[in-house]
Design an enzyme around this catalytic site. Sequence first.
Site, short mmCIF file in Angstrom:
data_model
loop_
_atom_site.label_atom_id
_atom_site.label_comp_id
_atom_site.label_asym_id
_atom_site.label_seq_id
_atom_site.Cartn_x
_atom_site.Cartn_y
_atom_site.Cartn_z
N ASP A 40 -1.38 7.38 16.24
CA ASP A 40 -1.87 6.69 15.25
C ASP A 40 -2.67 5.37 15.53
O ASP A 40 -3.73 5.13 15.13
CB ASP A 40 -0.67 6.33 14.26
CG ASP A 40 -1.15 5.63 12.82
OD1 ASP A 40 -1.68 6.15 12.21
OD2 ASP A 40 -0.90 4.40 13.13
N GLU A 46 -29.20 2.75 6.15
CA GLU A 46 -29.29 3.84 7.23
C GLU A 46 -28.02 3.89 8.06
O GLU A 46 -27.66 4.97 8.45
CB GLU A 46 -30.41 3.45 8.03
CG GLU A 46 -31.92 3.65 7.69
CD GLU A 46 -32.15 5.30 7.16
OE1 GLU A 46 -31.42 6.18 7.37
OE2 GLU A 46 -32.99 5.44 6.06
N HIS A 72 5.61 4.62 10.03
CA HIS A 72 5.01 4.58 11.20
C HIS A 72 6.18 4.31 12.36
O HIS A 72 7.16 3.34 11.97
CB HIS A 72 4.03 3.50 10.96
CG HIS A 72 3.08 3.17 12.32
ND1 HIS A 72 2.89 4.28 13.29
CD2 HIS A 72 2.62 2.12 12.86
CE1 HIS A 72 2.03 3.75 14.15
NE2 HIS A 72 1.95 2.08 14.17
N GLU A 79 5.15 -5.84 11.59
CA GLU A 79 5.32 -6.90 12.37
C GLU A 79 6.72 -7.75 11.78
O GLU A 79 7.31 -8.52 12.55
CB GLU A 79 4.33 -8.13 12.62
CG GLU A 79 3.70 -8.67 11.39
CD GLU A 79 2.57 -7.72 10.71
OE1 GLU A 79 2.47 -6.58 10.82
OE2 GLU A 79 1.84 -8.40 9.68
N SER A 92 0.89 -1.12 -0.10
CA SER A 92 0.03 -0.06 -0.06
C SER A 92 0.81 1.15 0.00
O SER A 92 0.87 1.83 -0.88
CB SER A 92 -0.89 -0.08 1.17
OG SER A 92 -1.68 1.00 1.40
N GLN A 93 1.88 1.37 1.01
CA GLN A 93 2.61 2.56 1.04
C GLN A 93 3.76 2.57 0.02
O GLN A 93 4.08 3.55 -0.69
CB GLN A 93 3.04 2.87 2.37
CG GLN A 93 1.88 3.21 3.44
CD GLN A 93 1.65 4.57 3.05
OE1 GLN A 93 2.45 5.58 2.73
NE2 GLN A 93 0.40 5.19 3.32
N SER A 131 -31.59 17.44 8.36
CA SER A 131 -32.70 18.28 8.87
C SER A 131 -32.62 18.63 10.30
O SER A 131 -31.82 17.99 11.02
CB SER A 131 -33.95 17.35 8.75
OG SER A 131 -33.73 16.10 9.54
N SER A 150 5.23 -8.73 -6.47
CA SER A 150 5.34 -7.36 -6.62
C SER A 150 6.33 -7.02 -7.57
O SER A 150 6.35 -5.90 -8.32
CB SER A 150 5.76 -6.62 -5.23
OG SER A 150 4.64 -6.75 -4.47
#
Length: 331
Positions: free
Chosen positions: A192, A228, A109, A85, A28-29, A253, A54
Site C-alpha cells: 500500500d 494534454e 491499514h 499517526e 473518509s473510511q 491513434s 462529526s
Amino acid sequence: MAVTIYYEEDCNPEIIKDKKIAVIGYGSQGHAHALNLKDSGCDVRVGLREGSKSIEAAEEAGLKVVDMATAAEEADLIMILVPDELQPEIYETYIAPHLKAGDTLAFAHGFNIHYGYITPPEDVNVIMCAPKGPGHIVRRQYTEGSGVPDLICVQQDATGDAWDIAMSYAWGVGGARSGIIKATFKEETEEDLFGEQAVLCGGLVELVKAGFETLVEAGYPPELAYFECYHEMKMIVDLMYESGIHFMNYSISNTAEYGEYYAGPKVINEQSREAMREILARIQDGSFAEEFVADCKNGHKWLVEQREAINDHEIEKTGEKIRGMFSWIHE
Ligand code: NAD
Ligand code: MG
Ligand code: MG
C-alpha cells in the site's frame, strides 16, 4: 494465480451481525464502514471524541454516537479508523483499557501493527479489512449495489475464527460483492505504501506536473498544457481500468501508440526504477515509517510545506479555472 478471491457466498453474515461493532472515527473510511455495516443489518456505534465536528453528521445519518471509550467498552469488534499517526495514542488512552479477552481489533491499514507502534494483548484477534479505494467510493458503490474489493488479513487469531470474522466484516462493508483477497499485514502495509508513493499519488502527481511544466516552460499556453497532461489522464486511465492496456492502445491513434512505446521508457527509465527500488527498501526497513512519524510529532511541518507548495502551483490555478468552465465535470 497466487491469490484466491472470495465472494459473498464464502462469507457468513451471521458472524458480523452477532457482534457489537465500534467504528472509531468518522472520516473518509469511518463514515463508509459505519453506514455500510448499518445498512447490512449490523449493530454499529461510532466512537468520537467530545466536541468532534462529526458527531452531528453521524447522528443525522442515523448512527448511534458515543465517546471512544464507551464505544470500545460496549463493542466486541473495534475498527480503528482515525488517521494512522493518531492511532497509537488513541489506542492506549481509549481502547486498550476496555479490551476483553476474545475481542477483535480491526484496522483498514497495517501501518501501526506492522511497524510495532501498537502491540495488542495476545488474547484479542487482530484483523484487517482494507478496502482498495477511497472511503467515499466505498460508500457510493455500496449504495449502488456493488462494492470496493477488500484485502483482509489476520495478524493474531486468539479465538480460532479470526479469518471468518474478517470475511464476515468484509461482507458487511460490501467488499465481498466484488471480491476479497487474503493477504498479510506485512504485504498490505508495504504494498500500500509503495503503491501510493511510487505510482498512484507520488508518481502520478509528479508525472503530470513535470509534463505541464515542460510545456509551459517552452511557451505553450498553460490551459492547453493542462488539457494534454492532466485532464486527459482520467480518460486514458478509465480505458485501462475497464478493458486493459491493449484496449486503451486500440482506442488511441497509431501515432499515440507509437509515441507511447518510444517515449515511455525514456521517462520511466533505469534511474526511475532504481528510485522505486530505494523507495521500497525504505518502506521495508521501516525508515519511511520513522521519518513520517517524526514529522507528525513535529506538527506535520514538512507535510504542510509540501501541501502548500502544490496548492500554490500554476497547475492547480489553471485546473481550477478550467474545471469552473466545464459544468459537466460537477454533474
Ligand atoms: P480521515 O483523516 O479521513 O478521518 C479521520 C477521522 O478520525 C476524523 O474524521 C475524525 O472522526 C477522527 N479524528 C481525527 N482526529 C482525531 C483526534 N485527534 N481524536 C480522535 N479522533 C480523531 O482518515 P482515513 O483516511 O479514513 O483513514 C483511516 C484509516 O483508514 C487509516 O488507517 C488509513 O490508512 C486507512 N485507509 C484510508 C483510506 C482512505 O480512503 N482515506 C483507504 C484505505 C485505508
Ligand atoms: Mg494507504
Ligand atoms: Mg492528444
